[in-house]
Design a protein around this motif. Structure first.
Motif, PDB file in Angstrom:
ATOM      1  N   UNK A  72     -11.580   4.219  69.953  1.00  0.00           N
ATOM      2  CA  UNK A  72     -12.270   5.164  69.080  1.00  0.00           C
ATOM      3  C   UNK A  72     -12.981   4.427  67.943  1.00  0.00           C
ATOM      4  N   UNK A  73     -14.257   4.776  67.764  1.00  0.00           N
ATOM      5  CA  UNK A  73     -15.061   4.208  66.704  1.00  0.00           C
ATOM      6  C   UNK A  73     -15.884   3.001  67.095  1.00  0.00           C
ATOM      7  N   UNK A  74     -15.667   2.456  68.285  1.00  0.00           N
ATOM      8  CA  UNK A  74     -16.436   1.271  68.676  1.00  0.00           C
ATOM      9  C   UNK A  74     -17.778   1.641  69.281  1.00  0.00           C
ATOM     10  N   UNK A  75     -17.898   2.847  69.846  1.00  0.00           N
ATOM     11  CA  UNK A  75     -19.163   3.311  70.384  1.00  0.00           C
ATOM     12  C   UNK A  75     -19.539   2.773  71.748  1.00  0.00           C
ATOM     13  N   UNK A  76     -18.655   2.083  72.420  1.00  0.00           N
ATOM     14  CA  UNK A  76     -18.991   1.505  73.718  1.00  0.00           C
ATOM     15  C   UNK A  76     -17.999   1.974  74.786  1.00  0.00           C
TER      16      UNK A  76
END
Length: 125
Positions: A72-76
């Motif tokens: 979560x939060x890495x965007x990948x």
């Protein structure tokens, strides 16, 4: 293309014509197939300390499902697993402890991937 006589009948000659798609241009080799409908209702819960996902299969033409996960939060997003057609659950035993993950699911077939399902987040203990 190939044209060959098929039969002579009452003064008419019939031909069989077959096209092989060699340099014809004008589009792709679309056989009328389309990407499957997207799964919906994705839910995540902990089962034996691991994320367990369930969803609704809205397609009748999928070959399977692609389960994607990101920290979560890495965007990948990355594919972590595939499931065969008509399966509506996945248990992620590869999830690491103490992390928060976001998941989504796509239905897939030879024509392509569906749009992604809704996304769900879950933290592992």
């Amino acid at each position: 293309f190939l044209m060959e006589p098929v039969r002579w009948r009452r003064g008419l000659l019939s031909f069989f014509v077959a096209a092989f798609g060699v340099g014809c241009g004008g589009g792709d080799d679309d056989d009328g197939a389309s990407a499957p409908a997207a799964p919906s209702g994705l839910v995540a819960a902990l089962m034996a300390g691991d994320p367990h996902l369930t969803w609704t299969d809205n397609a009748d033409d999928e070959d399977g499902f692609s389960i994607e996960r990101m920290i979560t939060g890495t965007g990948a997003f990355a594919e972590v697993a595939t499931e065969t057609f008509d399966i509506e659950q996945y248990h992620d035993v590869s999830a690491e402890s103490g992390r928060s993950y976001t998941y989504r699911v796509l239905a897939v077939n030879d024509a392509g991937d569906s749009t992604p399902s809704n996304e769900v987040q879950i933290a592992t203990p």
